[in-house]
Design a protein around this motif. Structure first.
Motif, PDB file in Angstrom:
ATOM      1  N   GLY A  55       0.777  -1.236   0.000  1.00 36.60           N
ATOM      2  CA  GLY A  55       0.000   0.000   0.000  1.00 36.60           C
ATOM      3  C   GLY A  55       0.804   1.280   0.000  1.00 36.60           C
ATOM      4  O   GLY A  55       0.235   2.361  -0.113  1.00 36.60           O
ATOM      5  N   GLY A  56       2.096   1.192   0.152  1.00 39.37           N
ATOM      6  CA  GLY A  56       2.938   2.386   0.145  1.00 39.37           C
ATOM      7  C   GLY A  56       3.409   2.718  -1.259  1.00 39.37           C
ATOM      8  O   GLY A  56       2.955   2.120  -2.246  1.00 39.37           O
ATOM      9  N   GLY A  57       4.310   3.657  -1.326  1.00 38.53           N
ATOM     10  CA  GLY A  57       4.811   4.039  -2.632  1.00 38.53           C
ATOM     11  C   GLY A  57       6.085   4.848  -2.527  1.00 38.53           C
ATOM     12  O   GLY A  57       6.553   5.161  -1.432  1.00 38.53           O
ATOM     13  N   SER A  58       6.618   5.182  -3.704  1.00 43.69           N
ATOM     14  CA  SER A  58       7.850   5.953  -3.734  1.00 43.69           C
ATOM     15  C   SER A  58       7.845   6.936  -4.896  1.00 43.69           C
ATOM     16  O   SER A  58       7.171   6.730  -5.902  1.00 43.69           O
ATOM     17  N   VAL A  59       8.614   8.011  -4.693  1.00 45.08           N
ATOM     18  CA  VAL A  59       8.902   8.971  -5.760  1.00 45.08           C
ATOM     19  C   VAL A  59      10.330   8.695  -6.198  1.00 45.08           C
ATOM     20  O   VAL A  59      11.238   8.630  -5.378  1.00 45.08           O
ATOM     21  N   ASN A  60      10.514   8.513  -7.493  1.00 41.95           N
ATOM     22  CA  ASN A  60      11.816   8.157  -8.050  1.00 41.95           C
ATOM     23  C   ASN A  60      12.185   9.142  -9.145  1.00 41.95           C
ATOM     24  O   ASN A  60      11.307   9.775  -9.741  1.00 41.95           O
ATOM     25  N   VAL A  61      13.471   9.221  -9.436  1.00 39.07           N
ATOM     26  CA  VAL A  61      13.928  10.046 -10.552  1.00 39.07           C
ATOM     27  C   VAL A  61      15.039   9.306 -11.293  1.00 39.07           C
ATOM     28  O   VAL A  61      15.905   8.687 -10.670  1.00 39.07           O
ATOM     29  N   ILE A  62      14.947   9.325 -12.608  1.00 36.95           N
ATOM     30  CA  ILE A  62      16.021   8.829 -13.461  1.00 36.95           C
ATOM     31  C   ILE A  62      16.735  10.074 -13.988  1.00 36.95           C
ATOM     32  O   ILE A  62      16.105  10.929 -14.611  1.00 36.95           O
ATOM     33  N   ILE A  63      18.023  10.175 -13.696  1.00 41.66           N
ATOM     34  CA  ILE A  63      18.795  11.330 -14.155  1.00 41.66           C
ATOM     35  C   ILE A  63      19.963  10.845 -15.007  1.00 41.66           C
ATOM     36  O   ILE A  63      20.518   9.779 -14.765  1.00 41.66           O
ATOM     37  N   SER A  64      20.301  11.632 -16.002  1.00 39.46           N
ATOM     38  CA  SER A  64      21.491  11.345 -16.789  1.00 39.46           C
ATOM     39  C   SER A  64      22.176  12.665 -17.091  1.00 39.46           C
ATOM     40  O   SER A  64      21.531  13.707 -17.190  1.00 39.46           O
ATOM     41  N   GLY A  65      23.483  12.614 -17.210  1.00 40.70           N
ATOM     42  CA  GLY A  65      24.240  13.823 -17.497  1.00 40.70           C
ATOM     43  C   GLY A  65      25.709  13.631 -17.225  1.00 40.70           C
ATOM     44  O   GLY A  65      26.235  12.519 -17.317  1.00 40.70           O
ATOM     45  N   SER A  66      26.370  14.724 -16.854  1.00 42.29           N
ATOM     46  CA  SER A  66      27.805  14.694 -16.586  1.00 42.29           C
ATOM     47  C   SER A  66      28.157  15.802 -15.600  1.00 42.29           C
ATOM     48  O   SER A  66      27.359  16.712 -15.374  1.00 42.29           O
ATOM     49  N   ILE A  67      29.356  15.683 -15.036  1.00 41.85           N
ATOM     50  CA  ILE A  67      29.838  16.715 -14.119  1.00 41.85           C
ATOM     51  C   ILE A  67      31.262  17.116 -14.502  1.00 41.85           C
ATOM     52  O   ILE A  67      31.981  16.363 -15.151  1.00 41.85           O
ATOM     53  N   ILE A  68      31.623  18.317 -14.100  1.00 44.96           N
ATOM     54  CA  ILE A  68      33.025  18.711 -14.003  1.00 44.96           C
ATOM     55  C   ILE A  68      33.256  18.827 -12.508  1.00 44.96           C
ATOM     56  O   ILE A  68      32.747  19.744 -11.858  1.00 44.96           O
ATOM     57  N   GLY A  69      33.936  17.836 -11.971  1.00 45.49           N
ATOM     58  CA  GLY A  69      34.147  17.759 -10.540  1.00 45.49           C
ATOM     59  C   GLY A  69      34.723  16.401 -10.182  1.00 45.49           C
ATOM     60  O   GLY A  69      34.949  15.549 -11.047  1.00 45.49           O
ATOM     61  N   ASP A  70      34.943  16.192  -8.887  1.00 40.71           N
ATOM     62  CA  ASP A  70      35.533  14.946  -8.414  1.00 40.71           C
ATOM     63  C   ASP A  70      34.489  13.871  -8.151  1.00 40.71           C
ATOM     64  O   ASP A  70      34.723  12.693  -8.395  1.00 40.71           O
ATOM     65  N   ARG A  71      33.342  14.276  -7.626  1.00 39.38           N
ATOM     66  CA  ARG A  71      32.277  13.323  -7.308  1.00 39.38           C
ATOM     67  C   ARG A  71      30.968  14.077  -7.135  1.00 39.38           C
ATOM     68  O   ARG A  71      30.952  15.306  -7.021  1.00 39.38           O
ATOM     69  N   VAL A 129      27.764  18.563  -6.192  1.00 42.26           N
ATOM     70  CA  VAL A 129      28.943  18.226  -6.982  1.00 42.26           C
ATOM     71  C   VAL A 129      30.147  18.810  -6.248  1.00 42.26           C
ATOM     72  O   VAL A 129      30.188  20.015  -5.978  1.00 42.26           O
ATOM     73  N   TYR A 130      31.100  17.945  -5.927  1.00 41.53           N
ATOM     74  CA  TYR A 130      32.291  18.342  -5.191  1.00 41.53           C
ATOM     75  C   TYR A 130      33.480  18.392  -6.133  1.00 41.53           C
ATOM     76  O   TYR A 130      33.704  17.463  -6.909  1.00 41.53           O
ATOM     77  N   ASN A 131      34.252  19.483  -6.051  1.00 37.14           N
ATOM     78  CA  ASN A 131      35.428  19.654  -6.901  1.00 37.14           C
ATOM     79  C   ASN A 131      36.494  20.353  -6.067  1.00 37.14           C
ATOM     80  O   ASN A 131      36.438  21.567  -5.901  1.00 37.14           O
ATOM     81  N   ALA A 132      37.440  19.570  -5.547  1.00 36.31           N
ATOM     82  CA  ALA A 132      38.482  20.092  -4.655  1.00 36.31           C
ATOM     83  C   ALA A 132      37.819  20.864  -3.516  1.00 36.31           C
ATOM     84  O   ALA A 132      37.048  20.292  -2.763  1.00 36.31           O
ATOM     85  N   MET A 133      38.045  22.164  -3.411  1.00 35.98           N
ATOM     86  CA  MET A 133      37.489  22.968  -2.318  1.00 35.98           C
ATOM     87  C   MET A 133      36.172  23.643  -2.699  1.00 35.98           C
ATOM     88  O   MET A 133      35.619  24.419  -1.933  1.00 35.98           O
ATOM     89  N   ASP A 134      35.645  23.358  -3.879  1.00 36.45           N
ATOM     90  CA  ASP A 134      34.423  23.986  -4.381  1.00 36.45           C
ATOM     91  C   ASP A 134      33.272  22.975  -4.354  1.00 36.45           C
ATOM     92  O   ASP A 134      33.469  21.804  -4.683  1.00 36.45           O
ATOM     93  N   THR A 135      32.079  23.423  -3.970  1.00 35.05           N
ATOM     94  CA  THR A 135      30.892  22.570  -3.959  1.00 35.05           C
ATOM     95  C   THR A 135      29.749  23.292  -4.657  1.00 35.05           C
ATOM     96  O   THR A 135      29.454  24.446  -4.348  1.00 35.05           O
ATOM     97  N   LEU A 136      29.116  22.595  -5.588  1.00 39.27           N
ATOM     98  CA  LEU A 136      27.937  23.096  -6.290  1.00 39.27           C
ATOM     99  C   LEU A 136      26.719  22.398  -5.719  1.00 39.27           C
ATOM    100  O   LEU A 136      26.674  21.167  -5.646  1.00 39.27           O
TER     101      LEU A 136
END
Length: 145
Positions: A61-77, A127-134
């Protein structure tokens, strides 16, 4: 000529609304959003090629909200925030060698019931990139079970 104009307008309205799946019961089980690019002033970047938000029901009886995302980053992780019965977690987004991703992620869920009426879900991608975070806040389209 007037009939053709009315037909043309009707076709355009149908095509414009085609990004949502609506059943006879009034439910809107999924919707898609187009490409978007986000960045800091320091080069950290998130490119979302697509977002598809969708609802699922479970067997109890429950449910979930899901998202499928695709793309790319300039960053470490990158991570995406999920919510489940009050527990907040940042889940690592898997990247290939070119820093591209395709993920199908459960954003939030309820165990034994689904909400009535319109649902708009939110999440955050970091998105983490060295000392910068988006930080990018995403919002679903209006969904309904």
């Amino acid at each position: 000529m007037k009939k053709y104009m009315i037909l043309l307008v009707a076709i355009l309205v149908f095509v414009a609304c085609d990004d949502k799946e609506e059943s006879d019961s009034g439910s809107i089980m999924n919707c898609s959003k187009g490409e978007a690019t986000y960045n800091t002033g320091n080069g950290t970047t998130l490119v979302l090629d697509s977002q598809t938000w969708y609802l699922e029901k479970n067997d109890i009886g429950g449910g979930s909200v899901n998202v499928i995302i695709s793309g790319s980053i300039i960053g470490d992780r990158a991570t995406i925030r999920t919510y489940g019965d009050g527990i907040i977690d940042d889940v690592e987004i898997g990247l290939n060698a070119n820093n591209e991703f395709y993920e199908d992620i459960g954003i939030s869920f309820t165990a034994t019931s689904v909400p009535e009426g319109d649902i708009v879900s939110n999440t955050t991608i970091l998105v983490y990139n060295a000392m910068d975070t988006l930080q990018v806040d995403l919002q679903s389209c209006v969904l309904r079970y």
